[in-house]
Design an enzyme around this catalytic site. Structure first.
Site, short mmCIF file in Angstrom:
data_model
loop_
_atom_site.label_atom_id
_atom_site.label_comp_id
_atom_site.label_asym_id
_atom_site.label_seq_id
_atom_site.Cartn_x
_atom_site.Cartn_y
_atom_site.Cartn_z
N ASP A 115 -45.83 6.08 90.08
CA ASP A 115 -44.90 5.38 90.99
C ASP A 115 -45.00 3.86 90.93
O ASP A 115 -44.08 3.17 91.38
CB ASP A 115 -45.13 5.83 92.43
CG ASP A 115 -44.98 7.33 92.60
OD1 ASP A 115 -44.26 7.94 91.79
OD2 ASP A 115 -45.58 7.90 93.52
N ARG A 159 -41.63 8.42 94.68
CA ARG A 159 -41.99 8.55 96.09
C ARG A 159 -41.06 7.66 96.91
O ARG A 159 -39.88 7.92 96.96
CB ARG A 159 -43.47 8.23 96.31
CG ARG A 159 -44.16 9.18 97.23
CD ARG A 159 -45.66 9.10 97.12
NE ARG A 159 -46.14 7.74 97.14
CZ ARG A 159 -46.79 7.19 98.15
NH1 ARG A 159 -47.03 7.89 99.23
NH2 ARG A 159 -47.22 5.96 98.07
O1 F6P Z 1 -47.07 10.04 93.69
C1 F6P Z 1 -46.81 10.59 92.44
C2 F6P Z 1 -45.75 11.62 92.54
O2 F6P Z 1 -45.54 12.12 91.24
C3 F6P Z 1 -44.45 11.14 93.16
O3 F6P Z 1 -43.65 10.45 92.23
C4 F6P Z 1 -43.85 12.44 93.63
O4 F6P Z 1 -43.03 12.22 94.75
C5 F6P Z 1 -45.05 13.24 94.03
O5 F6P Z 1 -46.15 12.71 93.34
C6 F6P Z 1 -44.94 14.71 93.71
O6 F6P Z 1 -46.04 15.35 94.26
P1 F6P Z 1 -46.44 16.86 93.95
O7 F6P Z 1 -46.95 16.92 92.55
O8 F6P Z 1 -47.49 17.14 94.96
O9 F6P Z 1 -45.19 17.66 94.11
#
Ligand code: F6P
Length: 316
Positions: A115, A159
């Site tokens: 991010d 995010r």
């Molecule tokens: O913070 C990194 C990230 O990849 C964000 O871009 C995304 O919103 C989130 O993590 C996704 O999280 P998870 O893998 O828990 O679904």
């Protein structure tokens, strides 16, 4: 992408200084379960170019409670650990800051998130690879968009930050980008998009349109925008959600270099006696940034990129 390169760099630097390294599996979860492995040059052999992390990763809910953080601190003491390096994003840094309150040996953080939403560092590990993945995907989807004369809504991660969206949109020549930093309302944004579409169609009736959107931003989801655009224009609209593919793959050279620099610097910072700091990068040089200072700073999208946005879209 690049976490493995960072682990490798820490291990090789430590080895050159005769320092023993262990790696806790799945981050704070391993710390709580006492689940760790010795990291020697064998474990990091051929690791530089591999995506993911050999140590695995997790979101650790327990680490939000002080009682568990205190247990982690006890484990570090029991295991005679002299310093801890954590690699991760926002949640990792919150945990590290808390842990430093209960453990007085050095904790150094390496910013690792696609991010790029951590202040105090120009780049975070993995971010530049995520942009590359998004750009390659948009290049490919453009072929379908163009042949079918469609509108594509490309949902990218980030995010609550628009770094991936902005830079992948510019680098893939997208027609429009929707960013959390500038988003006001669905109604206003829809008018912007329709104006751009109208101008473009007046100039070239059979063209495609690529619109890059930051995840979770459009109220009610991208299906709503899809329906609105279709009913206003009659053009076929498709959604492409890039999702977790952006977090995978072999790191681009920029991430390999960054991860290697920051891993090396983190260990040196630890040996200098620094603690509670992030190893960040400013103008290509590693810097130490106190955990407290990170939260106080705002990380803005590049103002030059923002200003040129309107001048680089194709129009009639
Ligand atoms: O913070 C990194 C990230 O990849 C964000 O871009 C995304 O919103 C989130 O993590 C996704 O999280 P998870 O893998 O828990 O679904």
């Amino acid at each position: 992408p690049g976490m493995n390169a960072c682990i490798r760099s820490i291990c090789l630097t430590a080895q050159s200084l005769d320092i023993e390294v262990v790696g806790y599996k799945a981050g704070y979860i391993g710390l709580l379960k006492q689940d760790y492995i010795a990291l020697t040059s064998n474990e990091v052999y051929n690791l530089l170019q591999r995506g993911g992390t050999v140590l695995h990763s997790a979101r650790c809910e327990k680490f939000k409670q002080d009682e568990h953080v205190k247990i982690a601190a006890q484990h570090l003491t029991e295991n005679e650990i002299d310093g801890l390096i954590v690699i991760g994003g926002d949640g990792t840094f919150r945990g590290a800051r808390k842990l430093q309150e209960f453990w007085d040996k050095p904790i150094i953080g390496c910013p690792g998130t696609i991010d790029n939403d951590i202040a105090g560092t120009d780049y975070t590990i993995g971010y530049q690879t995520a942009i590359q993945t998004a750009v390659e995907s948009i290049d490919k989807v453009r072929d379908t968009a163009e042949s079918f004369e469609r509108i594509f809504l490309v949902d990218v991660m980030g995010r609550e930050a628009g770094f991936i969206a902005l830079n992948s949109a510019i680098s893939s020549g997208a027609d429009h980008v929707i960013l959390p930093e500038t988003f006001t309302s669905a109604a206003e944004e829809l008018v912007n998009i329709l104006n751009k579409l109208a101008k473009r169609r007046a100039y070239c009736a059979n063209s495609s349109h690529i619109i890059v959107v930051t995840e979770n931003l459009w109220p009610g989801g991208l299906n709503i925008l899809q329906d609105s655009l279709h009913s206003e224009t009659g053009i076929d609209v498709r959604i492409l959600t890039l999702g977790h593919v952006q977090r995978g793959g072999s790191p681009v050279w920029q991430d390999r270099l960054l991860a290697t620099k920051l891993g090396n610097y983190a260990l040196q910072a630890m040996l200098r006696g620094e603690k509670g700091v992030m190893a960040g990068v400013k103008a290509a040089l590693p810097v130490s940034v106190a955990f407290e200072a990170i939260d106080k700073q705002e990380k803005k999208l590049n103002p030059y990129s923002m200003e040129m946005l309107d001048t680089i879209t194709l129009r009639g």
